[in-house]
Design an enzyme around this catalytic site. Structure first.
Site, PDB file in Angstrom:
ATOM      1  N   GLU A 150       0.820  -1.208   0.000  1.00 58.61           N
ATOM      2  CA  GLU A 150       0.000   0.000   0.000  1.00 58.61           C
ATOM      3  C   GLU A 150       0.858   1.264   0.000  1.00 58.61           C
ATOM      4  O   GLU A 150       0.795   2.087   0.920  1.00 58.61           O
ATOM      5  CB  GLU A 150      -0.945   0.013   1.201  1.00 58.61           C
ATOM      6  CG  GLU A 150      -1.985  -1.073   1.155  1.00 58.61           C
ATOM      7  CD  GLU A 150      -3.063  -0.925   2.229  1.00 58.61           C
ATOM      8  OE1 GLU A 150      -2.809  -0.246   3.238  1.00 58.61           O
ATOM      9  OE2 GLU A 150      -4.143  -1.501   2.049  1.00 58.61           O
ATOM     10  N   GLU A 164      -6.831  -7.515  -0.564  1.00 59.78           N
ATOM     11  CA  GLU A 164      -7.219  -7.479   0.845  1.00 59.78           C
ATOM     12  C   GLU A 164      -8.659  -7.035   0.959  1.00 59.78           C
ATOM     13  O   GLU A 164      -9.061  -6.047   0.327  1.00 59.78           O
ATOM     14  CB  GLU A 164      -6.383  -6.456   1.620  1.00 59.78           C
ATOM     15  CG  GLU A 164      -4.975  -6.831   1.904  1.00 59.78           C
ATOM     16  CD  GLU A 164      -4.292  -5.751   2.757  1.00 59.78           C
ATOM     17  OE1 GLU A 164      -4.974  -5.052   3.533  1.00 59.78           O
ATOM     18  OE2 GLU A 164      -3.076  -5.603   2.616  1.00 59.78           O
ATOM     19  N   GLU A 223      -3.801  -4.168  15.502  1.00 59.29           N
ATOM     20  CA  GLU A 223      -4.958  -4.640  14.727  1.00 59.29           C
ATOM     21  C   GLU A 223      -5.542  -5.935  15.284  1.00 59.29           C
ATOM     22  O   GLU A 223      -6.122  -6.718  14.535  1.00 59.29           O
ATOM     23  CB  GLU A 223      -4.569  -4.786  13.254  1.00 59.29           C
ATOM     24  CG  GLU A 223      -4.230  -3.432  12.659  1.00 59.29           C
ATOM     25  CD  GLU A 223      -4.039  -3.432  11.152  1.00 59.29           C
ATOM     26  OE1 GLU A 223      -4.512  -2.482  10.495  1.00 59.29           O
ATOM     27  OE2 GLU A 223      -3.399  -4.367  10.647  1.00 59.29           O
ATOM     28  N   LYS A 224      -5.413  -6.112  16.610  1.00 60.96           N
ATOM     29  CA  LYS A 224      -5.869  -7.398  17.158  1.00 60.96           C
ATOM     30  C   LYS A 224      -7.389  -7.570  17.101  1.00 60.96           C
ATOM     31  O   LYS A 224      -7.894  -8.681  17.151  1.00 60.96           O
ATOM     32  CB  LYS A 224      -5.335  -7.629  18.564  1.00 60.96           C
ATOM     33  CG  LYS A 224      -5.711  -6.593  19.602  1.00 60.96           C
ATOM     34  CD  LYS A 224      -5.031  -6.934  20.928  1.00 60.96           C
ATOM     35  CE  LYS A 224      -5.232  -5.852  21.959  1.00 60.96           C
ATOM     36  NZ  LYS A 224      -4.641  -4.555  21.572  1.00 60.96           N
ATOM     37  N   PHE A 225      -8.122  -6.443  16.969  1.00 60.77           N
ATOM     38  CA  PHE A 225      -9.589  -6.576  16.845  1.00 60.77           C
ATOM     39  C   PHE A 225     -10.036  -6.771  15.401  1.00 60.77           C
ATOM     40  O   PHE A 225     -11.210  -6.962  15.125  1.00 60.77           O
ATOM     41  CB  PHE A 225     -10.291  -5.351  17.435  1.00 60.77           C
ATOM     42  CG  PHE A 225     -10.375  -5.401  18.940  1.00 60.77           C
ATOM     43  CD1 PHE A 225     -11.294  -6.235  19.567  1.00 60.77           C
ATOM     44  CD2 PHE A 225      -9.532  -4.639  19.716  1.00 60.77           C
ATOM     45  CE1 PHE A 225     -11.376  -6.302  20.952  1.00 60.77           C
ATOM     46  CE2 PHE A 225      -9.600  -4.695  21.102  1.00 60.77           C
ATOM     47  CZ  PHE A 225     -10.516  -5.530  21.720  1.00 60.77           C
TER      48      PHE A 225
HETATM   49  C1  GLA Z   1      -4.096  -2.438   5.060  1.00 57.68           C
HETATM   50  C2  GLA Z   1      -2.772  -3.144   5.248  1.00 57.68           C
HETATM   51  C3  GLA Z   1      -2.860  -4.338   6.119  1.00 57.68           C
HETATM   52  C4  GLA Z   1      -3.765  -4.101   7.283  1.00 57.68           C
HETATM   53  C5  GLA Z   1      -5.104  -3.680   6.781  1.00 57.68           C
HETATM   54  C6  GLA Z   1      -6.135  -3.494   7.851  1.00 57.68           C
HETATM   55  O1  GLA Z   1      -4.802  -2.846   3.984  1.00 57.68           O
HETATM   56  O2  GLA Z   1      -2.190  -3.504   4.029  1.00 57.68           O
HETATM   57  O3  GLA Z   1      -1.564  -4.638   6.580  1.00 57.68           O
HETATM   58  O4  GLA Z   1      -3.230  -3.125   8.121  1.00 57.68           O
HETATM   59  O5  GLA Z   1      -4.948  -2.466   6.115  1.00 57.68           O
HETATM   60  O6  GLA Z   1      -6.105  -2.256   8.448  1.00 57.68           O
END
Ligand code: GLA
Length: 682
Positions: free
Chosen positions: A142, A298, A346-348
């Site tokens: 990203e 994703e 991001e555990k949730f």
């Molecule tokens: C992005 C990132 C992932 C993750 C997701 C969820 O798409 O590429 O690593 O962090 O967001 O937030």
């Protein structure tokens, strides 16, 4: 058809890996994205590489028949890198440093970052380029997410070089930016800094170039890594994950450099209309690289964690939106992430394997989707009838990043949220299931019957020529307000406005006629159309200009432009019905060569956009992919396969005939419940 997700084995003990691959097989996973944030694990200090664990997990995946989308891990430098080379840290426009401790804290212009990243990618590519498990390369992650604009000294030096390449000498730059205004004349490139915090509006030409530079700079990083991977002998395709309509990056330029477009998409499940925004993004991704299927790299199985409120998806919603992506050209459905993290920010965030375990709806839906995707036959090769994209689209919407950057600057007659407007034009067509491709003015437009130019404030000379050629060759063009105002340098052309397209439009704008911005839309009708509160056009502070059109009365917003008709070939299709501009032309058409060019002088509300696009589609002989009464039902074409999805709560019956794409059985009419879908070969 790829199925899987981001896999972060570095967060888990090896004993969990065995469970992972067993469950991946159970879910029908065919590919995992490995190593996205593993730099600090792969290279614990500058002189040590540890590939043992990565060898082991790649081999384990391979033994289990699971492919690897191998990441280059460059998205998050390890803490040692910033300690040793503090110059790799980026800065914001106030000169504040973005410190390590989160992710993506690197200056794209930092020579140290580039050297360290190149070394890491070289090591990874040398080691794995011919590993049979590796089916795809995933460069960085990203690009631009969180941090697309760096204002550090490294960025300043790099920006100056970029400007030198673009303009050659400082006088040319001074002219292009109009630096005679407000005493901004530069004596040399050394005097230029990125558009850091300033007392007031920063030079718009400079800001526009900084946006171009920032997109180009991140793209340089991608190209650097891609070339290292290819030079190592890799033959697999190389991608990096896009983020839908992401303003900082000109994805047209990026799409030329990636082998496959891949996209990350996290729609808001609480918004019943988010399927339209999702369709918009899918079609944009499909359009970026004609003739090449893209990947949904994703999405979330269920909740996300980055919004203030993170609602779960409804049962079936994830599958419906996944099939939407497939129906609009995706050849893979992947998630962030495979196993829900136990620790960290991001555990949730939901995952394919939820922390709540396997007795969950999420896991059942993950398994079911895996099964569904594995049962899909290959999509038929595209035929010439389908157009280059296979969508059968005969309508194109022009989408250009330079315009988005330029139109978003301050000090304009009216503030337009350009993306929101383009999405509304798209939605007007999507609600009618009229297929749309996105194009830029350099695209081949010959396959289209109708091209809509939404608020293309910045129109290049070449762009104007291409649109004229399209019309003269027989196309129908709709030019919407605030189009063709400035050239590539964000400067007015000699001779007023619409200088580029004047010869085909036969009109030009005298006054932009800003209206009081429309009220925020808070309600929607049962079909998903926004309902605006009507405020009389005669009130002081005029909000709207009503337009008497052949397709009904349309409410115009944002601007009621006063246009001058320049020749007698111009036909006035509609006039303003009230307010300051009452009686003046609001919509015109003019035959030019073998085609027709329309000019629309105000921004219609949603109902108006629907009416005008319908009118134009009829004039252009464009039909819907499939006529459906319910606006909750979307239908997309991919070759000869129609994907029909019901996003509404009520059952719908559709009179479609053909063969079920999955089973081959004859289909004569289908009934779809909420989130029901069907693929039918017609
Ligand atoms: C992005 C990132 C992932 C993750 C997701 C969820 O798409 O590429 O690593 O962090 O967001 O937030």
């Amino acid at each position: 058809m790829y199925y899987g997700g981001d896999y972060n084995p570095e967060q888990w003990d090896e004993v969990v890996w065995l469970d992972d691959v067993r469950l991946m097989r159970e879910a029908g996973v065919t590919m995992t994205t490995l190593g996205v944030f593993a730099w600090s694990r792969i290279q614990p200090d500058e002189h040590t590489f540890d590939f043992e664990w990565l060898d082991k997990i790649i081999d384990l995946l391979h033994e289990n028949g699971i492919g690897v989308d191998l990441a280059t891990a460059t998205a998050s430098p390890p803490p040692w890198a910033a300690k040793k080379y503090p110059g790799i840290l980026p800065e914001d426009e106030n000169g504040s440093t973005y410190w390590p401790g989160s992710r993506q804290a690197y200056s794209p212009s930092s020579p140290d970052y580039r050297r360290l990243a190149a070394r890491l990618v070289t090591a990874i590519a040398d080691r794995y380029h011919s590993h049979p498990a590796v089916v795809l390369w995933h460069v960085n992650n990203e690009y631009g997410c969180h941090l697309a604009y760096d204002y550090s000294d490294n960025a300043a030096r790099h920006f100056r070089l970029w400007l030198q390449r673009r303009y050659g000498d400082i006088d040319t730059l001074n002219r292009a930016w109009g630096t005679a205004f407000w005493s901004q004349l530069y004596g040399s490139f050394d005097e230029i800094v990125p558009p850091r915090k300033s007392p007031y509006s920063v030079n718009p030409g400079g800001v526009l170039d900084f946006r171009r530079f920032s997109s180009d700079t991140l793209l340089e990083l991608f190209v650097m890594e891609r070339d290292i991977i290819k030079a190592a002998g890799a033959s697999q395709p190389v991608t990096t994950n896009f983020m839908g309509p992401f303003q900082p990056l000109d994805y047209w330029a990026w799409a030329d450099e990636v082998d496959i477009v891949s996209d990350d998409n996290y729609f808001e499940p609480n918004d019943p209309f988010s399927f339209r925004a999702a369709a918009f993004t899918r079609d944009l991704m499909r359009s970026l690289k004609p003739r090449t299927p893209w990947l949904l790299m994703e999405q979330a199985t269920n909740v996300v964690s980055f919004r203030p409120t993170n609602a779960p998806k409804a049962p079936g919603q994830m599958e419906a939106l996944s099939m939407q992506a497939v129906g609009r050209g995706a050849d893979g459905i992947l998630f962030f992430q495979w196993r829900q993290s136990r620790r960290g920010s991001e555990k949730f965030f939901s995952a394919m394997v939820p922390h709540a375990g396997l007795e969950t709806r999420t896991w059942r839906e993950v398994k079911s989707l895996g099964q569904t995707l594995s049962s899909l036959p290959a999509f038929p090769p595209k035929t010439t009838d389908d157009g280059e994209m296979g969508s059968g689209a005969r309508v194109a919407l022009v989408f250009e990043w330079a315009n988005w950057w330029a139109i978003s600057q301050p000090d304009h007659p009216v503030r337009l949220d350009w993306l929101a407007l383009v999405q509304r034009w798209y939605s007007a067509l999507h609600r009618q299931n009229i297929a749309v491709d996105f194009v830029h003015t350099g695209s081949d437009l010959s396959a289209y019957a109708l091209v809509i130019v939404p608020h293309l404030y910045l129109l290049t000379d070449d762009g104007a020529d291409a649109l004229k050629e399209f019309v003269n060759g027989g196309g129908r063009l709709l030019v919407t307000p605030f189009t063709d105002i400035v050239d590539a340098e964000d400067a007015f052309r000699d001779g007023g406005f619409q200088v580029g397209l004047r010869s085909i439009l036969g009109v030009c704008v005298e006054e932009f006629g800003a209206l009081v911005p429309p009220p925020v839309r808070t309600s929607q009708d049962s079909a998903g159309a926004a309902v605006s509160t009507t405020i009389s056009a005669d009130e002081p502070g005029q909000r709207a200009a009503m337009i008497d059109a052949p397709f009904g009365v349309v409410r115009g917003e944002y601007v009621a432009e006063e246009i001058r008709v320049l020749d007698e070939q111009v036909v006035i299709d509609a006039r303003y019905a009230d307010g300051r501009t009452a009686g003046m032309p609001a919509l015109t058409s003019r035959v030019s060569g073998r085609g027709v060019a329309h000019y629309l002088a105000s921004v219609p509300d949603d109902a108006g956009m629907r009416a005008i696009t319908r009118w134009l589609a009829d004039l252009a002989g464009v039909q819907a992919v499939f006529e459906v009464a319910s606006e909750w039902v979307e239908v997309a074409r991919r070759g000869d396969v129609l994907t029909l999805i019901n996003h509404g709560t009520d059952d719908v019956s559709l009179d479609v005939a053909g063969a079920d794409f999955v089973t081959g059985e004859a289909v004569s009419g289908v009934v779809l419940g909420q989130y029901g879908w069907r693929m039918v070969r017609v």
